[in-house]
Motif scaffolding. Structure first.
Motif, PDB file in Angstrom:
ATOM      1  N   ARG A 100     -50.709 -18.376 -22.892  1.00  0.00           N
ATOM      2  CA  ARG A 100     -51.279 -17.994 -24.195  1.00  0.00           C
ATOM      3  C   ARG A 100     -52.128 -16.727 -24.071  1.00  0.00           C
ATOM      4  O   ARG A 100     -52.059 -15.820 -24.907  1.00  0.00           O
ATOM      5  N   ASN A 104     -51.226 -13.291 -26.010  1.00  0.00           N
ATOM      6  CA  ASN A 104     -52.190 -12.657 -26.914  1.00  0.00           C
ATOM      7  C   ASN A 104     -52.592 -11.266 -26.435  1.00  0.00           C
ATOM      8  O   ASN A 104     -52.840 -10.374 -27.252  1.00  0.00           O
ATOM      9  N   ARG A 107     -49.815  -9.129 -27.643  1.00  0.00           N
ATOM     10  CA  ARG A 107     -49.893  -8.971 -29.102  1.00  0.00           C
ATOM     11  C   ARG A 107     -51.011  -8.009 -29.485  1.00  0.00           C
ATOM     12  O   ARG A 107     -50.840  -7.173 -30.368  1.00  0.00           O
ATOM     13  N   GLU A 113     -51.281  -9.928 -34.721  1.00  0.00           N
ATOM     14  CA  GLU A 113     -52.234 -11.053 -34.772  1.00  0.00           C
ATOM     15  C   GLU A 113     -52.031 -11.967 -33.576  1.00  0.00           C
ATOM     16  O   GLU A 113     -50.914 -12.127 -33.090  1.00  0.00           O
ATOM     17  N   ILE A 115     -51.549 -15.457 -31.627  1.00  0.00           N
ATOM     18  CA  ILE A 115     -50.846 -16.685 -32.004  1.00  0.00           C
ATOM     19  C   ILE A 115     -51.891 -17.801 -32.122  1.00  0.00           C
ATOM     20  O   ILE A 115     -52.829 -17.873 -31.323  1.00  0.00           O
ATOM     21  N   SER A 116     -51.764 -18.627 -33.134  1.00  0.00           N
ATOM     22  CA  SER A 116     -52.758 -19.700 -33.327  1.00  0.00           C
ATOM     23  C   SER A 116     -52.517 -20.778 -32.282  1.00  0.00           C
ATOM     24  O   SER A 116     -51.405 -20.937 -31.761  1.00  0.00           O
ATOM     25  N   ALA A 118     -52.324 -23.931 -32.629  1.00  0.00           N
ATOM     26  CA  ALA A 118     -51.365 -24.948 -33.072  1.00  0.00           C
ATOM     27  C   ALA A 118     -49.933 -24.447 -32.936  1.00  0.00           C
ATOM     28  O   ALA A 118     -49.055 -25.150 -32.416  1.00  0.00           O
ATOM     29  N   ASP A 119     -49.694 -23.208 -33.392  1.00  0.00           N
ATOM     30  CA  ASP A 119     -48.336 -22.640 -33.293  1.00  0.00           C
ATOM     31  C   ASP A 119     -47.906 -22.515 -31.843  1.00  0.00           C
ATOM     32  O   ASP A 119     -46.758 -22.781 -31.479  1.00  0.00           O
ATOM     33  N   PHE A 120     -48.865 -22.093 -31.013  1.00  0.00           N
ATOM     34  CA  PHE A 120     -48.554 -21.912 -29.598  1.00  0.00           C
ATOM     35  C   PHE A 120     -48.140 -23.242 -28.980  1.00  0.00           C
ATOM     36  O   PHE A 120     -47.132 -23.344 -28.285  1.00  0.00           O
ATOM     37  N   LYS A 122     -47.033 -25.981 -30.326  1.00  0.00           N
ATOM     38  CA  LYS A 122     -45.753 -26.465 -30.838  1.00  0.00           C
ATOM     39  C   LYS A 122     -44.604 -25.730 -30.141  1.00  0.00           C
ATOM     40  O   LYS A 122     -43.632 -26.333 -29.682  1.00  0.00           O
ATOM     41  N   SER A 123     -44.765 -24.419 -30.043  1.00  0.00           N
ATOM     42  CA  SER A 123     -43.717 -23.584 -29.485  1.00  0.00           C
ATOM     43  C   SER A 123     -43.515 -23.873 -27.987  1.00  0.00           C
ATOM     44  O   SER A 123     -42.386 -24.057 -27.526  1.00  0.00           O
ATOM     45  N   LYS A 127     -40.148 -25.348 -26.041  1.00  0.00           N
ATOM     46  CA  LYS A 127     -39.443 -24.459 -25.118  1.00  0.00           C
ATOM     47  C   LYS A 127     -39.501 -24.967 -23.685  1.00  0.00           C
ATOM     48  O   LYS A 127     -38.576 -24.729 -22.902  1.00  0.00           O
TER      49      LYS A 127
END
Lengths: 248, 411
Positions: A100, A104, A107, A113, A115-116, A118-120, A122-123, A127
């Motif tokens: 992460r 980031n 990014r 932006e 990555i949040s 929660a999104d991270f 989940k992803s 994967k």
């Protein structure tokens, strides 16, 4: 996409790449095959920007950007990914935190932006399953206590997380069993895209049974000595590299 | 009164002699202690155990003065969020909270210690015994599991030498968490901490050395472990002009267990010394010791660890590891791990390494998108992580971790 022109590179004063020219257009997968000591890893590390590799002359561009003028992290932010032949272990750093942080950082360098959380989460969970790593593995310190095969799966996990524009796979197949090879093939095939390129560096044809390359190049003594279609890989498997070593 | 003259005394030693002579109330034990100090003076680099931490030379540069700040402004502690019982030792003056009586613990100002089994011939400890007028006493009563930690803040100012003592005891089957933070700026600070961990008791001790760059500190800790006592100590030091934390452990009974972990983060010309001696006498005692030193600029990291395993200490299980990370050409790490074993049925080991950051690891992290500063910081944090992650208390672990990050951001 990736353009390498007349590249000369020295390591510890010894010239390893001696005028390498290669172009991988967007949407294609190219394979580089060659015997030990031909300069395969020197090529991957030079493209990624390792200090110890001294570029004597020549150029490397990705979509027109001069990679050689950039720091390794700037190249990563431009979308260049290297799957390492020998991935490192980082005791004390949790895998998910590391990936992460790295995502980031890229990014941020691209003014995107972050990555949040929660999104991270989940992803990465989805994967990790795809590359055959369970939840426990991605919560552990990065690569610590992992087998060679698991470390390569971790490289593939990062490949699918970062979704780079261009990926170099440096002997990703070494030390992999058939199931893992198939997984690597599936991951690359899934990511194949008209805007993305791959350079697959390997000794053997077997990975290319799973990843059908658009072109195969033979690297010997720091130069591309022959280029062809997928059939060249099969030919090499039959007749070996000797003819090219002599020719070089 | 003492008669042994100091040979070639420093201005500080002369000043201390005059100060001691002028004292009206000194016990026989203090007179004997001052005599012991005078016999040796402050240890110099020719004395084994002090060759890398020459107090004599460092203190010679100090001039005794009496410029102690009248009122010291004290900011809230980093540990305030843990709801501690906060005791301050400000320039040697002990300030205990008045209306803060907590069930199961007694604390207050008591007479200082006369001598201790840990400090034969230790000149700096002897001087502390001679000079300290009052001590802080702490006692956790039998069977009490104290939830709130005890926080001792050592806060110094001015350039007058300061001495303090803490005498603590965790009675049978009790639990105590004690945090000591070293703050402020000053000249020479000597502290003596004596801890008794009684049968079946468990003590966690945390040390945060966070004082100014000019500080010369000597913190002596003696721990006496009873049967099946448990002790965990974690120290984090950013050093000072000369900063030495000594821990002297003794296991006279069976089944004691300790974890002693320390980390130094040193920049500029800061110096940190962790010296420990663990005396194993009882059977089936376990010791785990881990030290990590991160040194940049002209910092100096000293680690001296000794496990003494006496003939009676069968089935001792003791392991010591010290690693240093050197971030510049002038950075220095001096490690001296020692095993002295007289028992035949034991498992003891030690290991020591020093080196630079791994180039392969740095390149890997940078290829993943981290800039050089972030990549280096991540690897340093990971290196120190083993010490920090082993802290059992969540709150303390977070504060120590934050201190590591703060150091990394500043360098």
């Amino acid at each position: 996409m990736l353009k390498i022109e007349d590249l000369h590179v020295a390591v510890d004063g010894a010239e390893i790449l001696k005028g390498l020219t290669l172009e991988v257009p967007a949407g294609e997968v190219h394979a580089i095959m060659g015997p030990n000591g031909s300069g395969k890893s020197t090529l991957s590390h030079t493209i990624a920007g390792r200090d110890a590799y001294e570029v004597l002359s020549g150029g490397v561009t990705l979509d027109g950007d001069n990679l050689l003028a950039l720091d390794p992290n700037e190249r990563a932010a431009k979308g260049l990914f290297l799957s390492f032949q020998h991935p490192i272990e980082i005791p004390g750093v949790q895998t998910m935190n590391f990936i992460r942080t790295a995502m980031n950082a890229q990014r941020k360098a691209r003014s995107e932006e972050e990555i949040s959380a929660a999104d991270f989460l989940k992803s990465i969970r989805a994967k990790a399953k795809l590359v055959g790593l369970n939840d426990a593995k991605i919560k552990r310190p990065f690569n610590v206590g992992f087998s060679g095969g698991e470390k390569k799966r971790m490289e593939m996990l990062q490949l699918v997380m970062f979704e780079p524009r261009f990926a170099i796979m440096d002997e990703t197949d070494s030390g992999l069993d058939i199931d893992a090879l198939k997984m690597v093939g599936d991951v690359v095939n899934e990511l194949r895209d008209p805007s993305r390129g791959f350079l697959v560096i390997t000794h053997y044809q077997r990975l290319l049974d799973y990843i059908k390359p658009d072109a195969v190049h033979v690297l010997a003594d720091g130069r591309i000595v022959k280029s062809g279609g997928p059939e060249l890989a099969a030919e090499l498997e039959r007749s070996g590299y000797d003819q090219f070593i002599e020719a070089a | 009164m003492s008669s042994t003259p100091l040979i070639n005394p420093s201005p500080l030693e002369t000043g201390l002699r005059a100060a001691f002579a002028a004292r009206s109330q000194t016990s026989e034990a203090q007179a004997a202690a001052f005599e012991r100090f005078q016999k040796h003076g402050f240890p110099n680099r020719r004395v084994e155990g002090w060759k890398w931490s020459d107090f004599n030379a460092a203190l010679r540069r100090l001039q005794p003065a009496n410029d102690r700040a009248g009122a010291v402004a004290i900011a809230p502690s980093d540990f305030a969020g843990l709801n501690p019982i906060e005791i301050r030792i400000v320039d040697g003056r002990i300030i205990v909270p008045g209306n803060d009586a907590v069930e199961g613990i007694e604390y207050g100002i008591i007479d200082p210690v006369g001598a201790s089994p840990h400090m034969d011939d230790h000149a700096i400890a002897a001087l502390n015994v001679a000079m300290t007028r009052k001590a802080l006493g702490i006692r956790v009563l039998q069977g009490v599991e104290l939830v709130r930690p005890v926080l001792i803040r050592h806060i110094n100012s001015g350039s007058t030498p300061v001495f303090s003592q803490t005498l603590a005891r965790a009675e049978e089957e009790s639990r105590l968490t004690i945090i000591e933070s070293f703050e402020g700026a000053g000249a020479y600070y000597s502290t003596l901490f004596h801890l008794g961990v009684r049968e079946g008791a468990q003590v966690e001790r945390y040390l945060l050395q966070n004082a100014g760059a000019e500080m010369i500190t000597h913190a002596f800790c003696g721990v006496m472990m009873s049967r099946s006592a448990k002790f965990k100590q974690t120290s984090l030091s950013t050093g000072g002009a000369l900063c030495r934390h000594e821990t002297h452990m003794l296991y006279p009974s069976d089944g004691s267990e300790s974890r002693i972990a320390s980390a130094s983060l040193l920049s500029d010309e800061r110096h940190s010394d962790f010296t420990t001696i663990v005396g194993h006498q009882g059977e089936e005692c376990t010791t785990r010791q881990l030290h990590k030193g991160v040194v940049r600029d002209r910092g100096r990291n000293i680690f001296q660890g000794k496990f003494l395993v006496e003939r009676t200490a069968q089935k001792t299980d003791a392991k010591m590891t010290a690693n240093a990370l050197l971030l510049s050409d002038m950075a220095e790490a001096n490690h001296k791990p020692e095993l002295e074993i007289y028992a035949d049925d034991v498992e003891c080991a030690h290991g020591s390494t020093s080196g630079a950051l791994d180039d392969d690891a740095l390149f890997y992290l940078r290829q993943r998108g981290l800039d050089e500063h972030c990549a280096r910081a991540l690897l340093i944090e990971a290196f120190v992580g083993e010490v920090i992650d082993g802290i059992p208390d969540d709150g303390v672990r977070n504060i120590f971790g934050a201190r590591v990050n703060q150091w990394l951001e500043a360098v």
